[in-house]
Design a protein around this motif. Sequence first.
Motif, PDB file in Angstrom:
ATOM      1  N   LEU A 180      95.400  86.262  19.927  1.00  0.00           N
ATOM      2  CA  LEU A 180      94.874  85.251  20.847  1.00  0.00           C
ATOM      3  C   LEU A 180      94.681  85.772  22.276  1.00  0.00           C
ATOM      4  O   LEU A 180      93.698  85.410  22.936  1.00  0.00           O
ATOM      5  CB  LEU A 180      95.773  84.016  20.858  1.00  0.00           C
ATOM      6  CG  LEU A 180      95.492  82.972  19.773  1.00  0.00           C
ATOM      7  CD1 LEU A 180      96.466  81.810  19.876  1.00  0.00           C
ATOM      8  CD2 LEU A 180      94.054  82.463  19.860  1.00  0.00           C
TER       9      LEU A 180
ATOM     10  N   ALA B 256      91.291  87.095  22.560  1.00  0.00           N
ATOM     11  CA  ALA B 256      90.226  86.255  22.008  1.00  0.00           C
ATOM     12  C   ALA B 256      89.168  85.965  23.071  1.00  0.00           C
ATOM     13  O   ALA B 256      89.343  86.258  24.260  1.00  0.00           O
ATOM     14  CB  ALA B 256      90.816  84.956  21.479  1.00  0.00           C
TER      15      ALA B 256
ATOM     16  N   GLU C 220      85.870  80.898  24.777  1.00  0.00           N
ATOM     17  CA  GLU C 220      85.871  79.587  24.125  1.00  0.00           C
ATOM     18  C   GLU C 220      87.207  79.303  23.449  1.00  0.00           C
ATOM     19  O   GLU C 220      87.736  78.185  23.522  1.00  0.00           O
ATOM     20  CB  GLU C 220      84.741  79.519  23.094  1.00  0.00           C
ATOM     21  CG  GLU C 220      84.626  78.172  22.401  1.00  0.00           C
ATOM     22  CD  GLU C 220      83.503  78.136  21.376  1.00  0.00           C
ATOM     23  OE1 GLU C 220      83.404  77.141  20.646  1.00  0.00           O
ATOM     24  OE2 GLU C 220      82.728  79.121  21.299  1.00  0.00           O
ATOM     25  N   THR C 221      87.785  80.325  22.812  1.00  0.00           N
ATOM     26  CA  THR C 221      89.073  80.144  22.137  1.00  0.00           C
ATOM     27  C   THR C 221      90.195  79.949  23.144  1.00  0.00           C
ATOM     28  O   THR C 221      91.051  79.068  22.993  1.00  0.00           O
ATOM     29  CB  THR C 221      89.376  81.367  21.249  1.00  0.00           C
ATOM     30  OG1 THR C 221      88.349  81.489  20.261  1.00  0.00           O
ATOM     31  CG2 THR C 221      90.719  81.216  20.553  1.00  0.00           C
TER      32      THR C 221
ATOM     33  N   LYS D  45      91.091  76.543  24.865  1.00  0.00           N
ATOM     34  CA  LYS D  45      91.850  75.515  24.142  1.00  0.00           C
ATOM     35  C   LYS D  45      93.356  75.641  24.364  1.00  0.00           C
ATOM     36  O   LYS D  45      94.136  74.827  23.867  1.00  0.00           O
ATOM     37  CB  LYS D  45      91.542  75.608  22.649  1.00  0.00           C
ATOM     38  CG  LYS D  45      90.071  75.397  22.316  1.00  0.00           C
ATOM     39  CD  LYS D  45      89.788  75.679  20.849  1.00  0.00           C
ATOM     40  CE  LYS D  45      88.296  75.568  20.544  1.00  0.00           C
ATOM     41  NZ  LYS D  45      87.984  75.930  19.136  1.00  0.00           N
TER      42      LYS D  45
ATOM     43  N   SER E  96      89.248  81.459  14.497  1.00  0.00           N
ATOM     44  CA  SER E  96      89.230  81.531  15.965  1.00  0.00           C
ATOM     45  C   SER E  96      89.606  82.915  16.481  1.00  0.00           C
ATOM     46  O   SER E  96      89.227  83.287  17.590  1.00  0.00           O
ATOM     47  CB  SER E  96      90.179  80.479  16.560  1.00  0.00           C
ATOM     48  OG  SER E  96      91.536  80.831  16.372  1.00  0.00           O
TER      49      SER E  96
END
Length: 262
Positions: free
Chosen positions: A82, A85, A88-89, A92, A147
Amino acid sequence: MTPEQAAEWVKKLMDSYLMKASEVHFKPYVKLIGEGLERGMKLVSQAGKGDKEDAAEILRAVVVLNHAYLEDFLRNVALWLLPIADEETLNKIPLAGVTGRAEKFQLGKLAEHRGKRIDDVISESVAAFMERSTFNNVKEIMSFLDSVNVRLPSREEIETSPSEVPRLPIEGDVLGPLDAMMKRRHHIVHRADKAKTGDGLQEIADTDVMSWLAATMMFTLSIAIENFMQRHGHEEFQKAVGETAVAAAKRKALRPVPDKGA
C-alpha cells in the motif's frame, strides 16, 4: 569482458538479486503461512482424540485461528504494497492520527508529523489504517488485491504460461471453501455458532475444516508467489543491473591514476 564473462556476471547478479529479494519479500510470508497451517493441523489432530463435543469446540477454534492468520497475512501484504500504491488507492487511507473520512483533515493535523519523510508518513498511515481493517469475505479480499495490483492466476493461465516457476491457480475450488470458512468464522464469533434452526450448535466436520485450511494455504501461497514474481520480474532486474553498472563505473572513475614517472 568476454561474452562468456558477461553472461556469468549477469547470472551471479541475478542470483544475488533474487536471494536478497526473497529474504525480504517472500520467505517471511511463507513462514507465516506455514506457521498458521501447522497450528491448525495440530489442533485438528488433537480434536480427533477427544469426545464429539470437545472435538467440535476445538474445530471451531481452528476456524477462528485460521481466519486470524489470513487477516495477519493480508495486513503484512498491505504494509508492503500500500505505501507504494497509486494516488487513487492512497486517497482511501486516512492520515495517521486522523479519525473519520480519509479525504477530510485540516492542515494542522500535519503538525505532529513535522520532520518526517513523506514516505514515513504514508507508511505510518497505512499501518494505522490496517490495524483497524478486517476482511470478512472473498469479495473484500479480491478488491484489496486489485487495489495493490496483485493478480492471481487461473488454471488456464498457468497451463499456457512459459514460466518455469511453480504457480498455484486460484479458482472456485479455492475461493468457494475460503468464503465458506469466513462465513463460518463470522457465525462462530458473532452467533456463538448456534444452530440457525432449533436449539444447540451447528455441527462442524473435521473434513470441512481441513479443506478450509488447505484453501487458505493455497490462496495465501499463490499471493506470495504472484506478488514476488510481479515485483521482482524483468524490469526490476534490469533496474538492478543498471544500478550495479553505474556503481561500478563510479568506482572505476574514483580509482587513483598510477604515476607513470614514479
